[in-house]
Design an enzyme around this catalytic site. Structure first.
Site, PDB file in Angstrom:
ATOM      1  N   GLU A  98     -11.572   4.848  -3.525  1.00 16.58           N
ATOM      2  CA  GLU A  98     -10.459   5.355  -4.305  1.00 16.58           C
ATOM      3  C   GLU A  98      -9.733   4.267  -5.062  1.00 16.58           C
ATOM      4  OE1 GLU A  98      -9.082   9.234  -1.890  1.00 16.58           O
ATOM      5  OE2 GLU A  98      -8.541   7.355  -0.956  1.00 16.58           O
ATOM      6  N   CYS A 111      -4.117  -0.029  -8.081  1.00 19.56           N
ATOM      7  CA  CYS A 111      -4.459  -0.441  -6.720  1.00 19.56           C
ATOM      8  C   CYS A 111      -5.945  -0.149  -6.543  1.00 19.56           C
ATOM      9  CB  CYS A 111      -3.611   0.390  -5.747  1.00 19.56           C
ATOM     10  SG  CYS A 111      -4.017   0.117  -4.028  1.00 19.56           S
ATOM     11  N   CYS A 118     -13.745   0.301   6.042  1.00 22.70           N
ATOM     12  CA  CYS A 118     -13.240  -1.011   6.450  1.00 22.70           C
ATOM     13  C   CYS A 118     -13.664  -1.253   7.899  1.00 22.70           C
ATOM     14  CB  CYS A 118     -11.717  -1.045   6.354  1.00 22.70           C
ATOM     15  SG  CYS A 118     -11.029  -2.708   6.581  1.00 22.70           S
ATOM     16  N   CYS A 122      -7.543  -1.645  11.971  1.00 22.72           N
ATOM     17  CA  CYS A 122      -6.090  -1.669  12.206  1.00 22.72           C
ATOM     18  C   CYS A 122      -5.680  -0.287  12.697  1.00 22.72           C
ATOM     19  CB  CYS A 122      -5.346  -2.054  10.931  1.00 22.72           C
ATOM     20  SG  CYS A 122      -5.806  -3.702  10.355  1.00 22.72           S
ATOM     21  N   CYS A 125      -4.033   2.531  10.251  1.00 23.94           N
ATOM     22  CA  CYS A 125      -4.580   2.712   8.898  1.00 23.94           C
ATOM     23  C   CYS A 125      -5.653   3.785   8.899  1.00 23.94           C
ATOM     24  CB  CYS A 125      -5.158   1.392   8.404  1.00 23.94           C
ATOM     25  SG  CYS A 125      -5.859   1.524   6.747  1.00 23.94           S
ATOM     26  N   CYS A 355      -0.117   3.847   0.694  1.00 26.88           N
ATOM     27  CA  CYS A 355      -0.785   2.820   1.505  1.00 26.88           C
ATOM     28  C   CYS A 355      -1.380   3.421   2.772  1.00 26.88           C
ATOM     29  CB  CYS A 355       0.193   1.759   1.983  1.00 26.88           C
ATOM     30  SG  CYS A 355       1.013   0.891   0.676  1.00 26.88           S
TER      31      CYS A 355
HETATM   32  N1  SAH Z   1      -7.179  -4.812   4.077  1.00 23.00           N
HETATM   33  C1  SAH Z   1      -6.090  -5.287   3.276  1.00 23.00           C
HETATM   34  C2  SAH Z   1      -5.669  -4.331   2.174  1.00 23.00           C
HETATM   35  C3  SAH Z   1      -5.505  -2.894   2.553  1.00 23.00           C
HETATM   36  S1  SAH Z   1      -4.151  -1.891   2.656  1.00 23.00           S
HETATM   37  C4  SAH Z   1      -4.911  -5.620   4.148  1.00 23.00           C
HETATM   38  O1  SAH Z   1      -4.963  -5.323   5.340  1.00 23.00           O
HETATM   39  O2  SAH Z   1      -3.947  -6.225   3.668  1.00 23.00           O
HETATM   40  C5  SAH Z   1      -2.715  -2.388   1.889  1.00 23.00           C
HETATM   41  C6  SAH Z   1      -1.510  -2.380   2.857  1.00 23.00           C
HETATM   42  O3  SAH Z   1      -1.213  -1.067   3.379  1.00 23.00           O
HETATM   43  C7  SAH Z   1      -1.740  -3.264   4.062  1.00 23.00           C
HETATM   44  O4  SAH Z   1      -0.617  -4.045   4.320  1.00 23.00           O
HETATM   45  C8  SAH Z   1      -1.954  -2.245   5.152  1.00 23.00           C
HETATM   46  O5  SAH Z   1      -1.711  -2.791   6.411  1.00 23.00           O
HETATM   47  C9  SAH Z   1      -0.961  -1.169   4.766  1.00 23.00           C
HETATM   48  N2  SAH Z   1      -1.209   0.105   5.450  1.00 23.00           N
HETATM   49  C10 SAH Z   1      -2.347   0.523   6.048  1.00 23.00           C
HETATM   50  N3  SAH Z   1      -2.171   1.747   6.593  1.00 23.00           N
HETATM   51  C11 SAH Z   1      -0.897   2.112   6.327  1.00 23.00           C
HETATM   52  C12 SAH Z   1      -0.145   3.293   6.601  1.00 23.00           C
HETATM   53  N4  SAH Z   1      -0.670   4.328   7.234  1.00 23.00           N
HETATM   54  N5  SAH Z   1       1.140   3.346   6.162  1.00 23.00           N
HETATM   55  C13 SAH Z   1       1.662   2.306   5.461  1.00 23.00           C
HETATM   56  N6  SAH Z   1       0.986   1.175   5.171  1.00 23.00           N
HETATM   57  C14 SAH Z   1      -0.286   1.074   5.598  1.00 23.00           C
END
Ligand code: SAH
Length: 381
Positions: A98, A111, A118, A122, A125, A355
């Site tokens: 996306e 973005c 991935c 985490c 996420c 995000c």
């Molecule tokens: N892998 C990279 C980029 C991906 S996401 C990273 O970890 O930085 C971009 C941002 O969104 C990251 O800071 C991630 O931790 C955050 N993110 C992931 N899931 C989220 C959620 N459910 N709500 C808010 N932010 C989230």
């Protein structure tokens, strides 16, 4: 000359300037033709070699037998009430990735994704839930910017409403690698893509307007410091190793102290202004005043900005977003102690474009009588 099958042709879109010049030399032409091609592809948004009229006809003909310009295919597009747009792009028959466009009066931020799925797992996420599928190619990464500019300019031509944030020539003025995937885990393809974004013959975006967000792959941060100059955002999410080990499991390999050390070296090598730390606000998990004070202890007197991200929910998650007053209090504690913190405004959440809501699974449903494939995005529970 017989043309090669599409799968064997070189996709010009993924070649940074030196590689493109070498490619045109390899087919018997002069390197400056490579620069002309960049102008056509990136500045003018052309994807049809035959239409590049200031290139000699013979050159166009020989080029078209062995090369082409392939951009990702759009599966679906969604528009949010706040103007945010999300496109689902095809990776293969069953997988997708996306990209999200966020318009503001003075800038247009795209973005983009760097991987399909991935591997980093985490816990908060939604992309993590689908696991890792594959790395995107350089062409697929740059192709997202090409495609977004193309779609937005097409719309502008149709509606007569120009999309040129801050008077820029193209709708996409800023790029953030904050979509699906961990960009530094796909270093080999991500860095050439960023070089094309920065190149004045490419998209000519300034290094402060290209942001790479990482969960903290320390060795690759050191490498990036030497090889490519972009703004760095780091997903911190916790002020101590015990908590970060649970939220961002890569922390078990690269703990906070090592990560911060890499960040300071990055800034120094790049002569950068500051590092942005992302911090997702999870109710009762990482949002107390004590956590804020731990952060102050880690980051005080460093050139940093903390971006507090309200947690975006998704089906199946065990987390909740911290209440607004808790988030504001958290920000105030940080600011009172001299650590700059802002609360990120959530955009596009009505279309799951915020995000951590990017999932990108395409389900193939051959339900139509006529046999066409109907696709829909499935948010995995
Ligand atoms: N892998 C990279 C980029 C991906 S996401 C990273 O970890 O930085 C971009 C941002 O969104 C990251 O800071 C991630 O931790 C955050 N993110 C992931 N899931 C989220 C959620 N459910 N709500 C808010 N932010 C989230």
């Amino acid at each position: 000359m017989t043309a090669m099958p599409t799968t064997l042709r070189t996709n010009l879109l993924g070649l940074p300037r030196p590689a493109l010049e070498a490619f045109v030399e390899g087919i018997g032409s002069k390197p400056f033709r490579g620069r002309q091609l960049m102008n056509w592809m990136y500045k003018r948004g052309e994807s049809d070699i035959a239409s590049m009229t200031d290139l000699a006809k013979d050159f166009r003909t020989s080029l078209a037998t062995c090369a082409d310009i392939r951009v990702p295919e759009i599966v679906t597009e969604q528009r949010s009430t706040d103007g945010t747009r999300k496109w689902l792009l095809r990776a293969d028959a069953s997988q997708a990735f996306e990209m999200v466009y966020i318009p503001e009066p003075d800038r247009g931020t795209l973005c983009i994704s760097s991987q399909v799925g991935c591997a980093l797992d985490c816990s908060f996420c939604s992309t993590a839930q689908q696991g890792f599928n594959r790395n995107l190619s350089t062409a697929e990464i740059v192709g997202q910017v090409w495609l977004a500019n193309h779609e937005l300019m097409k719309d502008a031509a149709e509606t007569g409403v120009p999309t040129r944030p801050g008077g820029s020539p193209r709708p996409v003025t800023n790029v953030v690698l904050m979509g699906m995937g961990e960009p530094l885990a796909n270093y080999r393809n991500v860095v050439p893509a960023m070089q094309i974004l920065l190149d004045d013959l490419g998209y000519d975006i300034s290094r402060r307007r290209v942001t790479l967000s990482t969960s903290g792959l320390v060795p690759q941060i050191y490498r990036l410091a030497e090889e490519c100059s972009v703004a760095l955002a780091v997903s911190l999410h916790a002020p101590n190793d015990a908590l970060r080990d649970q939220l961002v499991p890569i922390n078990r390999k690269h703990p906070i102290a090592d990560l911060l050390e890499a960040c300071w070296v990055y800034l120094e090598k790049q002569n950068g202004r500051c590092i942005t730390f992302e911090y997702v606000m999870l109710d009762g998990v990482n949002d107390s005043e004590a956590h804020a004070l731990e952060l102050v202890h880690l980051l005080r007197e460093r050139p940093v900005k903390l971006n507090l991200i309200p947690f975006n929910t998704f089906p199946g998650t065990r987390y909740h977003c911290s209440p607004p007053q808790v988030i504001r209090r958290f920000r105030d504690v940080l600011n009172e102690w001299g650590v700059i913190a802002t609360i990120r405004r959530t955009r596009g959440d009505d279309i799951d474009a915020a995000c951590g809501q990017l999932v990108g699974r395409v389900q193939d449903r051959t339900t139509s009588r006529l046999g066409e494939k109907l696709f829909s995005v499935v948010v995995q529970a």
